[in-house]
Scaffold this motif. Structure first.
Motif, short mmCIF file in Angstrom:
data_model
loop_
_atom_site.label_atom_id
_atom_site.label_comp_id
_atom_site.label_asym_id
_atom_site.label_seq_id
_atom_site.Cartn_x
_atom_site.Cartn_y
_atom_site.Cartn_z
N LYS A 131 4.92 13.49 4.49
CA LYS A 131 4.06 12.34 4.20
C LYS A 131 4.85 11.11 3.78
O LYS A 131 4.35 9.98 3.86
CB LYS A 131 3.05 12.70 3.12
N ILE A 132 6.11 11.29 3.34
CA ILE A 132 6.94 10.14 2.98
C ILE A 132 7.27 9.31 4.22
O ILE A 132 7.38 8.09 4.17
CB ILE A 132 8.21 10.60 2.26
N PHE A 133 7.40 9.97 5.35
CA PHE A 133 7.77 9.29 6.60
C PHE A 133 6.55 8.89 7.43
O PHE A 133 6.71 8.41 8.55
CB PHE A 133 8.67 10.21 7.44
N ASP A 134 5.37 9.08 6.89
CA ASP A 134 4.15 8.75 7.64
C ASP A 134 3.94 7.24 7.65
O ASP A 134 4.00 6.58 6.61
CB ASP A 134 2.94 9.46 7.02
N LYS A 200 -4.58 11.39 -0.13
CA LYS A 200 -4.32 11.13 1.29
C LYS A 200 -4.05 12.42 2.06
O LYS A 200 -3.14 12.49 2.89
CB LYS A 200 -3.16 10.15 1.47
N LEU A 201 -4.86 13.42 1.77
CA LEU A 201 -4.74 14.71 2.43
C LEU A 201 -6.04 15.06 3.14
O LEU A 201 -7.12 14.70 2.68
CB LEU A 201 -4.39 15.81 1.42
N TYR A 202 -5.90 15.76 4.26
CA TYR A 202 -7.06 16.22 5.02
C TYR A 202 -7.36 17.68 4.66
O TYR A 202 -6.45 18.48 4.45
CB TYR A 202 -6.80 16.13 6.52
#
Length: 230
Positions: A131-134, A200-202
């Motif tokens: 998620k850091i690179f999203d 910010k998670l699905y």
């Protein structure tokens, strides 16, 4: 007079020529009889799915009214849908030399880490989450728009949205320790149920062998998995 054929059309209205209601009795399993009568190819979608049809349509920035000679909007949507359907994220990563199982951070054992004294290049393990690179700048839809794709016109139940998630093959150990060395991560077909703005998670649910999103009792999971009992 000349030989003519009598018009027998009006005689069908007579009582003696009227068929009885019992003539039109249908079998009890009439639906199964119709399913067996498949004549020739059809464009009907025969496979059962828990996902709405609009969830598979790509988003295009094309006007509804096109000039003569230009590609119509519906054709462009169908072309992109088939293109996206033919792509496999696991194969695309493999073509670039990326192992999907090594994308998730794991617990590292300091005793097994190579050092400079071993005269080998030190191997730095993966320790940063994905998620850091999203990057969300070029996303075609917002998370809220993705979730709303599960709403069909005229329906109050929100169905899951199809997607792929990098999940462990062992669900029990994956929930207890997601960074365990024993876990094997693979891209899995899932149904997206909900989205959390804060984390910010699905919230996703794995599909079964038939590609359906069902609970333990075999019922479709709708409305983000929230039941009437809460």
């Amino acid at each position: 007079g000349p030989h003519v054929h009598k018009d027998l059309l009006r005689q069908a209205d007579l009582e003696q020529h009227t068929p009885k209601v019992t003539t039109f009795k249908t079998p009890e399993e009439f639906g199964r009889c119709l399913e067996k009568q498949v004549i020739g190819p059809t464009t009907e979608i025969l496979t059962k799915s828990d996902f709405p049809l609009q969830a598979f349509k790509p988003k295009v920035q094309i006007p509804f009214q096109r000039l003569p000679g230009q590609c119509p909007r519906k054709i462009e949507i169908e072309r992109r849908r088939r293109l996206y359907h033919s792509l496999d994220i696991a194969q695309l990563l493999s073509n670039e030399g990326i192992d999907s199982n090594e994308l998730m951070p794991r617990h590292q054992d300091p005793d097994t880490m190579p050092t400079i004294e071993d005269k080998r290049d030190p191997i730095f393990p993966v320790y940063l989450p994905l998620k850091i690179f999203d990057n969300e700048e070029y996303d075609c839809r917002t998370p809220e728009e993705w979730i709303l794709l599960g709403l069909e016109p005229g329906s109050h139940e929100r169905k899951p949205v199809p997607g792929k998630a990098l999940l462990p093959t062992d669900d029990l150990l994956g929930h207890e320790d997601p960074k365990s060395q024993k876990l094997i991560y693979k891209w899995t077909d899932v149904g997206v149920l909900d989205y959390d703005k804060e984390t910010k998670l699905y919230l996703v649910h794995k599909t079964d062998e038939n590609g359906l999103v069902r609970d333990e009792e075999g019922r479709p999971v709708v409305n983000g998995g929230v039941t009437a009992e809460g």
